[in-house]
Design a protein around this motif. Structure first.
Motif, PDB file in Angstrom:
ATOM      1  N   ALA A  73       0.776  -1.133   0.011  1.00  0.00           N
ATOM      2  CA  ALA A  73      -0.151  -0.189  -0.061  1.00  0.00           C
ATOM      3  C   ALA A  73       0.757   1.077   0.099  1.00  0.00           C
ATOM      4  CB  ALA A  73      -0.879  -0.091   1.357  1.00  0.00           C
ATOM      5  N   LEU A  74       1.733   1.087   0.962  1.00  0.00           N
ATOM      6  CA  LEU A  74       2.765   2.574   0.980  1.00  0.00           C
ATOM      7  C   LEU A  74       3.581   2.516  -0.579  1.00  0.00           C
ATOM      8  CD1 LEU A  74       4.133   2.287   4.554  1.00  0.00           C
ATOM      9  CD2 LEU A  74       2.530   3.869   3.585  1.00  0.00           C
ATOM     10  N   GLY A  75       4.034   1.459  -0.829  1.00  0.00           N
ATOM     11  CA  GLY A  75       4.604   1.629  -2.150  1.00  0.00           C
ATOM     12  C   GLY A  75       3.687   2.020  -3.405  1.00  0.00           C
ATOM     13  N   ALA A  76       2.476   1.747  -3.352  1.00  0.00           N
ATOM     14  CA  ALA A  76       1.548   2.037  -4.277  1.00  0.00           C
ATOM     15  C   ALA A  76       1.078   3.754  -4.389  1.00  0.00           C
ATOM     16  CB  ALA A  76       0.128   1.338  -4.201  1.00  0.00           C
ATOM     17  N   VAL A  77       1.237   4.122  -2.975  1.00  0.00           N
ATOM     18  CA  VAL A  77       1.106   5.454  -2.925  1.00  0.00           C
ATOM     19  C   VAL A  77       2.278   6.570  -3.487  1.00  0.00           C
ATOM     20  CG1 VAL A  77       1.026   7.256  -1.103  1.00  0.00           C
ATOM     21  CG2 VAL A  77      -0.258   5.275  -0.792  1.00  0.00           C
ATOM     22  N   VAL A  78       3.614   5.764  -3.342  1.00  0.00           N
ATOM     23  CA  VAL A  78       4.694   6.529  -3.729  1.00  0.00           C
ATOM     24  C   VAL A  78       4.649   6.583  -5.394  1.00  0.00           C
ATOM     25  CG1 VAL A  78       7.271   6.334  -3.987  1.00  0.00           C
ATOM     26  CG2 VAL A  78       6.017   5.941  -1.628  1.00  0.00           C
ATOM     27  N   VAL A  79       4.111   5.420  -5.830  1.00  0.00           N
ATOM     28  CA  VAL A  79       4.003   5.443  -7.376  1.00  0.00           C
ATOM     29  C   VAL A  79       3.143   6.186  -7.877  1.00  0.00           C
ATOM     30  CG1 VAL A  79       3.971   3.609  -9.366  1.00  0.00           C
ATOM     31  CG2 VAL A  79       5.386   3.010  -7.386  1.00  0.00           C
ATOM     32  N   CYS A  80       1.858   6.007  -7.228  1.00  0.00           N
ATOM     33  CA  CYS A  80       0.641   6.820  -7.773  1.00  0.00           C
ATOM     34  C   CYS A  80       0.963   8.504  -7.574  1.00  0.00           C
ATOM     35  CB  CYS A  80      -0.321   6.542  -6.841  1.00  0.00           C
ATOM     36  SG  CYS A  80      -1.979   7.148  -7.247  1.00  0.00           S
ATOM     37  N   LEU A  81       1.680   8.952  -6.615  1.00  0.00           N
ATOM     38  CA  LEU A  81       1.745  10.285  -6.520  1.00  0.00           C
ATOM     39  C   LEU A  81       3.028  10.590  -7.371  1.00  0.00           C
ATOM     40  CD1 LEU A  81       1.400  11.128  -2.633  1.00  0.00           C
ATOM     41  CD2 LEU A  81      -0.281  11.432  -4.590  1.00  0.00           C
TER      42      LEU A  81
END
Length: 271
Positions: A73-81
């Motif tokens: 989830a945290l990795g997805a946030v970084v990639v998404c932003l």
């Protein structure tokens, strides 16, 4: 009693009834998790003798999956932003031709069924050797929040006066410096809101977790809980304890970031 006070009292009672109905499943989940019995039929309405045995079993068997979900989830946030912020900046501030069509196309992608995307990704992931990998699941889950983040950030960045960016360019900054030092700090609320929703999308994902994993190497809590129910269908106390524990990170984030969410969603509505 005046009609206004009667109407206000009626609305309050109706709101309380709706709130109780909405919160009852959460209460019942916690109630079962706190009771040592494993049978749903024998569960009391109130935990008269609450215990933590179910939570101990849940953490011992599902702790690794919780950690996997947190990393994904945290990795997805970084990639998404990292992808959404520059895209939104370009659509909002650079005057690109066809930007409205691009935004509309971004919204259309939200209408594509998840199973269609998951099946297409699986074929591509097999060729790229990303099946059963944490990085592959991060990329897939980032795609869930990416369209929403682009639209939300673009709506906020449109409200930023172009004179502010032009002033930075006149002072010697390039486009990237103006974006990094001017636009991003001014978009803090929208960035937090987008990151929160990207986290929730990735945290609750089940379709990609099920489709893109064929082993137990990468197993988020949603997939692990699903298999846990199948393997221990009679142990509902531990299942509910796992559900309670898995809901805690999302609940904490929502409480901490609620003021930023309200500002981020409404920030682009007034220019």
């Amino acid at each position: 009693m005046s009609t206004r006070h009667l109407r206000r009292g009626t609305n309050t009672v109706a709101a309380l009834i709706i709130l109780v109905v909405l919160l009852f499943p959460l209460y019942w989940m916690l109630n079962i998790a706190l009771q040592p019995g494993e049978s749903l039929a024998s569960t009391d309405w109130f935990p008269t003798a609450p215990g933590w045995e179910n939570f101990h079993r849940a953490l011992s068997s599902q702790g690794g999956s919780l950690g996997t979900s947190l990393v994904v989830a945290l990795g997805a946030v970084v990639v998404c932003l990292a992808l959404a912020a520059p895209a939104a900046y370009g659509l909002a501030q650079l005057g690109l031709r066809g930007s409205r069509t691009m935004v509309f196309g971004t919204l259309i992608t939200q209408m594509v069924p998840g199973i269609v995307i998951a099946n297409a990704l699986y074929s591509a992931y097999v060729d790229l050797n990303l099946v059963n990998s944490t990085f592959g699941l991060i990329l897939a889950d980032a795609s869930l929040g990416l369209p929403f983040s682009i639209v939300l950030l673009r709506a906020f960045m449109v409200s930023i006066p172009r004179e502010v960016v032009e002033a930075a360019l006149v002072d010697g900054a390039n486009r990237f410096t103006a974006f990094w030092r001017i636009v991003l700090p001014m978009s803090r609320n929208a960035l937090i809101t987008s990151g929160l929703f990207a986290f929730l999308f990735a945290w609750s994902d089940f379709m990609f977790a099920l489709t893109l994993n064929t082993t137990d190497d990468v197993k988020p809590i949603t997939l692990s809980m699903y298999e846990y129910i199948g393997a221990h269908v009679s142990d509902w106390g531990a299942v509910m304890a796992t559900a309670v524990v898995s809901a805690v990170p999302a609940a904490i984030l929502l409480v901490v970031a609620q003021k930023y969410v309200a500002a981020g969603i409404t920030g682009g509505s007034v220019k």
